[in-house]
Design a protein around this motif. Structure first.
Motif: not given
Length: 492
Positions: A187-203
Motif C-alpha cells: 500500500v505504501l509503494g503507490p502512495v510514495v510513487g504518486t507523490l513523486v510523479v506529482t512533484i516532478a510533473a509540476f516542477s
C-alpha cells in the motif's frame, strides 16, 4: 477569454524538450512502458518471496477499493486537455481546482470509512491500510500537468515521469517488506510513487494554478469528463469485481493467489493498452476531419496489435505454471490455472483500448459510456454467478468471456464513428478470437507434452507462440491488408 498562459506554457514545453508526432511518440512511450513493466515484474518476483498470499489478499481489498476512487480523482481531465483544440487559462485552472477538491473529498471519505469497512470485512488490519492510502488522493495531482505535457507532444517526458514513479513505488514496497510490514508494503509503494510523479510533473510544467473558474469552463469540462469518468468507473468495476467478489466468498489466501494471477496476466495487457490509448487518441484527434485517413490508421493499428497481443497471450496461457514457478517460487503454482485463463483476454483488452481511443478522440464520450455500461453489466452478472461457487478458475472464465463481449460492444461503437458496416467489425473480432484460441491451444499442447525444466518449457512456449501467431495473423489479416492497399491506391 485569454489563453496567454497556456500558449506560453505549451510553447516553452515544446521549445525546451523534444516534441514528437503521435506515431513517433509511440517509441518513447513503449520504452517507458517496458521499463515500468520490468519494474513491476521485479516487484512481483521480490515481493512474492517476502510476502504471503494472505498479505496480498489483504492489500488487494484496499487497492481494489481505492482504484475506483482514483478514477474519480483523475476525472478524465488529462484527455480533456488533449481533446480541446484551443485551451483557455480558465479551463486549466478549473481542471486543477476540480482535481484538488475531489482529492480532498476522497481522502476524507476513506478516512471516515476505514473503521466501518474493517468491521464489514472482519479484518482489523484493514483500517490502518486505508488510513495509509487515503492521502494519495490529495498527493495525486499530476493529472493536469501530465495532460499539458501530452498536449505539447512530450511523450518521452511523460514516460520518464512514469518510470520515476514506478521506481519510487517499488523501492518503498521492497524496503517496507524487508522491514516486515506485510500488507502495508504493497500500500505504501503507490502512495510514495504518486507523490513523486506529482512533484516532478509540476516542477517541469511550472503551471501556477489560480483559484478561479467560470461557468463555461466548468460546463465544458463536465460535459466531456462526466461521461468519460462514468465509463472509466464502469471499466474499473468490470476489472475489479472479480477480486471484490472473491474477497467476500473466498479466503485471504485464495484472493492472494488470484490477485497474483491477475497481476501477471494484466501487466502486458495494461502496458499495451496504455500505450495504444495514449498515442492513438492524439493521432486520431489530429485526423478526425479526414475519415479515410482515420480509417486506414485504425485498421492498420488493429492488425499490428492483433499480432503482438495474441503472441503475448499465447505465451502466458501456455507457460503460466512455469512462469509462476520461476518468478514467484513453487508456492504460487495454485494460481497457474487462473493466470492461463485470464491471459486469453489480453487481445480483447488491447483492441478495446484502440476503440476507446477512437471514441474519445471524437468526443463521443456518451457512446463510450453506453458501451461501458453494457460491458459492466455482463461482467458483473457473470462474475457474481461464478464467484458464488468459490472457485477462482470459474471467476477467471467469466472475466475472460466478458472481456471479449466488451470488445464486441466497443467495436460496434467504433463502427458507428467510422460509418462502417457492423459485419466487417464482427469479422475482425472473430479473426482475433480465432488467432488467440488457436495459439493458446497449440502452445498448451506442446507445453503439456514436454517434461523439461520450467525455463525450457517457457522457451518452447515462446517459440511456438511466436511462430503460430505470426503464421495465423499473416493468413487471417491478409484481407485487412488488401483493403488498406486498395484504399491507398484509390486515394492516389
Amino acid at each position: 477569454m485569454t489563453s496567454e498562459r497556456v500558449d506560453r506554457t505549451l510553447s516553452r514545453l515544446e521549445r525546451t524538450g523534444r516534441k514528437e508526432s503521435a506515431f513517433r511518440g509511440a517509441t518513447p512511450t513503449l520504452v517507458a512502458r517496458l521499463f515500468v513493466q520490468l519494474l513491476q515484474l521485479s516487484g512481483l518476483v521480490v515481493l512474492g518471496r517476502l510476502l504471503t498470499p494472505s498479505d496480498y489478499g489483504l492489500a488487494t481489498i484496499v487497492l481494489t477499493l481505492t482504484a475506483f476512487a482514483f478514477v474519480v480523482n483523475e476525472a478524465a481531465l488529462s484527455f480533456y486537455l488533449v481533446y480541446q483544440p484551443q485551451l483557455r487559462d480558465l479551463a486549466v485552472d478549473t481542471a486543477v481546482l476540480l482535481s484538488f477538491l475531489i482529492g480532498v473529498i476522497l481522502t476524507g471519505t476513506f478516512l471516515a470509512l476505514a473503521q466501518p469497512l474493517s468491521r464489514l470485512y472482519g479484518e482489523p488490519e484493514l483500517a490502518p491500510l486505508l488510513y495509509a492510502v487515503a492521502p494519495m488522493y490529495v498527493f495525486g495531482q499530476a493529472t493536469v500537468p501530465m495532460g499539458l505535457l501530452l498536449k505539447a507532444g512530450r511523450f518521452g517526458t511523460v514516460g520518464l515521469l512514469e518510470v520515476a514513479g514506478a521506481l519510487a513505488s517499488l523501492g518503498t514496497s521492497v524496503t517496507a517488506a524487508v522491514q516486515g510490514r506485510g500488507a502495508q508494503a504493497l500500500v505504501l509503494g503507490p502512495v510514495v510513487g504518486t507523490l513523486v510523479v506529482t512533484i516532478a510533473a509540476f516542477s517541469i510544467v511550472r503551471w501556477r494554478p489560480r483559484a478561479r473558474s467560470d461557468a463555461p469552463a466548468v460546463k465544458g469540462l463536465v460535459r466531456f469528463a462526466g461521461p468519460a469518468t462514468g465509463s472509466e468507473l464502469l471499466t474499473n468495476l468490470s476489472s475489479g469485481i472479480d477480486r471484490l467478489a472473491l474477497s467476500v466468498t473466498g479466503s485471504l489466501a485464495t484472493l492472494g493467489y488470484y490477485s497474483r494471477a491477475s497481476s501477471m496476466a494484466n501487466i502486458p495487457a495494461a502496458s499495451l493498452s496504455f500505450m495504444v490509448h495514449r498515442v492513438a487518441i492524439r493521432s486520431f484527434a489530429a485526423v478526425r476531419d479526414d475519415v479515410a485517413t482515420l480509417s486506414r490508421q485504425y485498421h492498420a493499428l488493429r492488425a499490428v496489435l492483433l499480432i503482438s497481443s495474441t503472441a503475448v497471450a499465447a505465451i502466458l496461457a501456455s507457460a503460466s505454471s512455469s512462469l509462476l514457478q520461476l518468478a514467484l517460487g513453487p508456492g504460487w503454482r495454485p494460481a497457474a490455472a487462473s493466470m492461463a485463463v485470464l491471459s486469453l483476454s489480453i487481445p480483447a483488452l488491447v483492441l478495446r483500448s484502440l476503440a476507446l481511443a477512437l471514441l474519445q478522440a471524437f468526443g463521443r464520450t456518451t457512446l463510450q459510456f453506453q458501451s461501458s455500461l453494457l460491458s459492466a453489466a455482463v461482467t458483473v452478472a457473470g462474475v457474481s454467478a461464478m464467484a458464488a461457487q468459490g472457485e477462482p478458475i470459474l471467476v477467471a472464465l467469466a472475466v475472460a468471456g466478458a472481456s471479449w463481449l466488451s470488445l464486441f460492444w466497443f467495436t460496434l461503437s467504433a463502427s458507428r464513428v467510422l460509418t462502417e458496416g457492423w459485419r466487417r467489425q464482427l469479422s475482425s473480432i472473430s479473426r482475433a478470437g480465432l488467432v488467440a484460441a488457436t495459439c493458446a491451444v497449440t502452445t498448451w499442447i506442446v507445453g503439456d507434452a514436454t517434461t523439461a525444466a520450467p525455463a525450457t518449457e517457457v522457451a518452447i512456449s515462446v517459440g511456438v507462440a511466436a511462430s503460430v501467431s505470426l503464421l495465423l495473423a499473416a493468413a487471417l489479416c491478409r484481407r485487412s491488408w488488401k483493403d488498406l492497399r486498395a484504399r491507398r491506391d484509390s486515394a492516389t
